[in-house]
Design an enzyme around this catalytic site. Structure first.
Site, mmCIF file in Angstrom:
data_model
loop_
_atom_site.group_PDB
_atom_site.id
_atom_site.type_symbol
_atom_site.label_atom_id
_atom_site.label_comp_id
_atom_site.label_asym_id
_atom_site.label_seq_id
_atom_site.Cartn_x
_atom_site.Cartn_y
_atom_site.Cartn_z
ATOM 1 C CG ASN A 8 10.266 -11.586 -22.265
ATOM 2 O OD1 ASN A 8 10.038 -12.597 -22.935
ATOM 3 N ND2 ASN A 8 9.825 -10.381 -22.610
ATOM 4 C CE LYS A 10 12.117 -8.960 -24.873
ATOM 5 N NZ LYS A 10 12.369 -7.584 -25.263
ATOM 6 C CG HIS A 93 6.631 -7.501 -23.711
ATOM 7 N ND1 HIS A 93 7.138 -6.836 -24.804
ATOM 8 C CD2 HIS A 93 7.654 -7.613 -22.836
ATOM 9 C CE1 HIS A 93 8.410 -6.554 -24.574
ATOM 10 N NE2 HIS A 93 8.751 -7.018 -23.388
ATOM 11 C CD GLU A 95 9.643 -6.981 -27.553
ATOM 12 O OE1 GLU A 95 9.543 -8.211 -27.385
ATOM 13 O OE2 GLU A 95 10.652 -6.317 -27.208
ATOM 14 C CD GLU A 160 9.426 -4.952 -19.804
ATOM 15 O OE1 GLU A 160 10.462 -5.550 -19.468
ATOM 16 O OE2 GLU A 160 8.731 -5.280 -20.786
ATOM 17 N N GLY A 166 15.800 -3.203 -24.900
ATOM 18 C CA GLY A 166 16.771 -3.645 -25.898
ATOM 19 C C GLY A 166 17.677 -2.543 -26.434
ATOM 20 C CB SER A 205 18.505 -1.585 -21.033
ATOM 21 O OG SER A 205 18.181 -1.507 -22.408
HETATM 22 P P1 PGA Z 1 15.625 -6.039 -22.427
HETATM 23 O O1 PGA Z 1 14.072 -6.469 -22.557
HETATM 24 O O2 PGA Z 1 16.084 -6.463 -21.064
HETATM 25 O O3 PGA Z 1 16.317 -6.779 -23.546
HETATM 26 O O4 PGA Z 1 15.670 -4.546 -22.594
HETATM 27 C C1 PGA Z 1 13.183 -6.358 -21.478
HETATM 28 C C2 PGA Z 1 11.808 -6.838 -21.893
HETATM 29 O O5 PGA Z 1 11.372 -6.531 -23.016
HETATM 30 O O6 PGA Z 1 11.120 -7.520 -21.115
#
Ligand code: PGA
Length: 245
Positions: A8, A10, A93, A95, A160, A166, A205
């Protein structure tokens, strides 16, 4: 089931860097023990479709509108994504749930739209830290599964935990296994026997140094990788840790 390692990206990736990242992933993708999916920003999808067409690396988007077309300024339909070469789309997601007020009902409608356009939906679920601290995480995620998935769901789930995205923090292996088993049970309750065919990815992460341990956990069907998917060496190292199926 073969594991799926999905990147992803982003809101990252201008033209030159995106092409270089796709090229580098392709160069190392031969003979990996898993399926690979990359999800760049909308602006790079057409360019990446040209690079990835006919390869074993699939292409997905990070969101879509539920409708096929119409007066929806600034939105992108599932049919448009399929038209430019996507075969998958990330939906719900955290976000987007947080920053764009997407609810389970929104995600449910988008999943139906994705299926109409023959896109594989990757539906994200996960709890906040406060919900986990309050012992509500299983109920919250079970509710997201029931509310977000239509009864004929044929896609992928990504668990997640929001507090792991993150942050460099991950749940314990026992906590990941408990949640993935709970999601599997919720899928059976909601979809019947078809619930057995849904891959349940872990995300939050995932890095080269923790990927092997996470991917070996029962009921983990792959990983949704954010930050580490922007470095081809890291993304390929995570994919090399997958359990072949
Ligand atoms: P990350 O993000 O691996 O940077 O923690 C995962 C995601 O949001 O899909």
């Amino acid at each position: 089931m073969r594991q799926l390692i999905a990147g992803n990206w982003k809101m990252n990736g201008l033209t030159a860097a995106s092409a270089a990242l796709a090229d580098a992933i392709l160069a190392g993708a031969d003979s990996l023990p898993c399926d690979l999916l990359v999800c760049p920003p909308f602006t790079q999808i057409a360019a990446l479709a040209a690079i990835l067409r006919g390869t074993m690396v699939s292409l997905g988007a990070q969101n879509c509108h539920e409708a096929a077309s119409g007066a929806h300024t600034g939105d992108i339909s599932p049919e448009m994504l399929a038209d430019v070469g996507c075969t998958a789309v990330i939906l719900g997601h955290s976000e987007r749930r947080q920053n764009h007020h997407e609810t389970d009902a929104t995600v449910h409608a988008k999943v139906l739209g994705a299926a109409r356009a023959s896109l594989m939906p990757v539906v994200c679920v996960g709890e906040t830290e406060a919900q986990r601290d309050a012992g509500q995480h299983l109920a919250i995620v079970g509710g997201q599964i029931a509310g977000s998935l239509p009864e004929n769901f044929g896609g992928v789930i990504a668990y997640e935990p929001i507090w792991a995205i993150g942050t460099g923090r991950t749940p314990t292996q026992a906590d990941i296994e408990a949640m993935h088993c709970h999601i599997r049970a919720s899928l059976f309750a909601h979809l019947g026997p078809a619930g057995a065919r849904v891959r349940i990815l872990y995300g939050g992460s995932v890095k080269p140094d923790n990927a092997a341990a996470i991917l070996a956990i029962p009921e983990v069907g792959g990983a949704l990788v954010g930050g580490a998917s922007l470095d081809p060496k890291h993304f390929l190292a995570i994919a090399a840790s997958a359990i072949g199926g």
